[in-house]
Design a protein around this motif. Structure first.
Motif, PDB file in Angstrom:
ATOM      1  N   VAL A   1      -4.185  -0.570  -7.154  1.00 56.70           N
ATOM      2  CA  VAL A   1      -2.735  -0.508  -7.038  1.00 56.70           C
ATOM      3  C   VAL A   1      -2.421   0.498  -5.934  1.00 56.70           C
ATOM      4  O   VAL A   1      -2.672   1.698  -6.082  1.00 56.70           O
ATOM      5  N   GLY A   2      -1.915   0.007  -4.802  1.00 52.92           N
ATOM      6  CA  GLY A   2      -1.554   0.904  -3.719  1.00 52.92           C
ATOM      7  C   GLY A   2      -0.260   1.626  -4.041  1.00 52.92           C
ATOM      8  O   GLY A   2       0.745   0.993  -4.352  1.00 52.92           O
ATOM      9  N   ASN A   3      -0.278   2.947  -3.975  1.00 58.52           N
ATOM     10  CA  ASN A   3       0.898   3.736  -4.335  1.00 58.52           C
ATOM     11  C   ASN A   3       1.356   4.574  -3.142  1.00 58.52           C
ATOM     12  O   ASN A   3       0.563   4.874  -2.249  1.00 58.52           O
ATOM     13  N   LYS A   4       2.634   4.905  -3.131  1.00 60.02           N
ATOM     14  CA  LYS A   4       3.249   5.700  -2.061  1.00 60.02           C
ATOM     15  C   LYS A   4       3.141   4.973  -0.722  1.00 60.02           C
ATOM     16  O   LYS A   4       2.935   5.581   0.330  1.00 60.02           O
ATOM     17  N   VAL A   5       3.289   3.672  -0.789  1.00 59.35           N
ATOM     18  CA  VAL A   5       3.211   2.829   0.409  1.00 59.35           C
ATOM     19  C   VAL A   5       4.564   2.823   1.115  1.00 59.35           C
ATOM     20  O   VAL A   5       5.598   2.563   0.495  1.00 59.35           O
TER      21      VAL A   5
END
Length: 328
Positions: A212-216
């Motif tokens: 889960v890519g976060n702070k994108v």
């Protein structure tokens, strides 16, 4: 189904796990949430104030009760004192169910209301100054691993565990207890370094792993993550005014979370459900036994003074159909 959230410290792992728990509660799914991180922040992320979070009972402090209850009438376990964190269930053991009432939940779980829906929250307990020099954090999460070994969950039930940061989860067999592991990664080189460790460790055990890519902040961040983790990238999460308000202790109703982020949480649920369909109870039990025998040989036998290999019931396979010993 059992779901873990992992990632390096500061990645937003606890925030994402709390959002996922809120999402499940909003869909009226039964949820047991477990804070197994060395830094206990899940309660606060779910809306508890400082006093309420501090009042959560520590699972580690109730380990004798947990062992005594789970042991049941299992003839292979001479006493609760000979149980370690990896002790597997067998004929006569008491099993935990997500929706039941039992002494373990009475002692270790507390209800938390999220927009009118209620979940159960459990916590390992914080690592305190008194633990320094005499205990490692892995002994704290032993209560969580023991409960997961004895927990029977169905496809419409959820156990969500906020794991300790980094790759410490691989210090025991707990990383194999989950139908899906979500690794929260920022779009940086450090952000994906834990992913590489997890990917390598998990490969031999068939652990389902999604990123889960976060702070994108833009397409460049998405492209970076895609280049680094490939098809393991499931979804990305960007800025959220709702999360910002939550972190200030003033969240709105969960239905006001941004549509893109709500869709991302649904994608997580869909991925977990797809993975649960592939659960192999025999392999699940076999892996449990593998790590128990490994721990028994390396330290468990010496610590307990017993042959812990004898605790393994070769005919027992944990599954939804297995019957549990009822409390006396």
């Amino acid at each position: 189904m059992k779901i873990a959230f992992v990632g390096k410290g500061g990645s937003g792992k606890t925030t994402l796990s709390s959002l996922f728990i809120r999402h499940l509660a909003a869909n009226e799914a039964p949820v047991v949430a477990v804070d197994a991180d060395i830094n206990q922040h899940l309660g606060a992320a779910l809306g508890l104030d400082e006093a309420q979070a501090a009042a959560l009972p520590a699972m580690g402090a109730h380990l004798p009760l947990i062992k005594d209850y789970l042991r049941g009438t299992n003839p292979r376990i001479a006493s609760a004192d000979t149980m370690i964190k990896t002790t597997p269930p067998g004929e006569g053991s008491r099993l935990l169910r997500v929706r039941e009432e039992n002494p373990v939940y009475d002692a270790c779980a507390r209800p938390v209301r999220l927009d009118g829906e209620e979940i159960r929250l459990m916590a390992t307990g914080p690592f305190t100054e008194s633990d320094l020099g005499v205990a490692c954090y892995h002994s704290k999460v032993g209560a969580v691993e023991l409960c997961l070994n004895h927990l029977v969950d169905g496809p419409d039930e959820y156990v969500v565990v906020d794991m300790t940061a980094g790759s410490d989860s691989f210090a025991s067999g707990m990383f194999t207890r989950f139908d899906m592991t979500f690794l929260v990664a920022e779009p940086t080189r450090k952000g994906v370094s834990v992913y590489r460790q997890y990917k390598e460790y998990a490969r031999d055990f068939g652990v389902a792993l999604k990123v889960v890519g976060n702070k994108v902040q833009g397409q460049d961040d998405v492209d970076f993550l895609r280049d680094e983790v490939g098809d393991d990238l499931l979804v990305t999460i960007g800025h959220s005014d709702w999360v910002r308000a939550m972190e200030k202790g003033r969240p709105g109703r969960f239905e006001l979370l941004e549509v893109d982020n709500r869709m991302a949480l649904q994608a997580l649920q869909d991925a977990a459900e797809d993975s649960y369909v592939q659960r192999d109870w025999e392999r699940y039990t076999r892996q449990m036994v593998h790590f128990h025998l490994k721990n028994a040989e390396s330290w468990g036998n010496a610590k307990t003074g017993a042959d812990l290999a004898a605790q393994v019931d070769p005919a027992f396979v944990l599954s939804e159909e297995v019957s549990a010993v009822q409390p006396a």
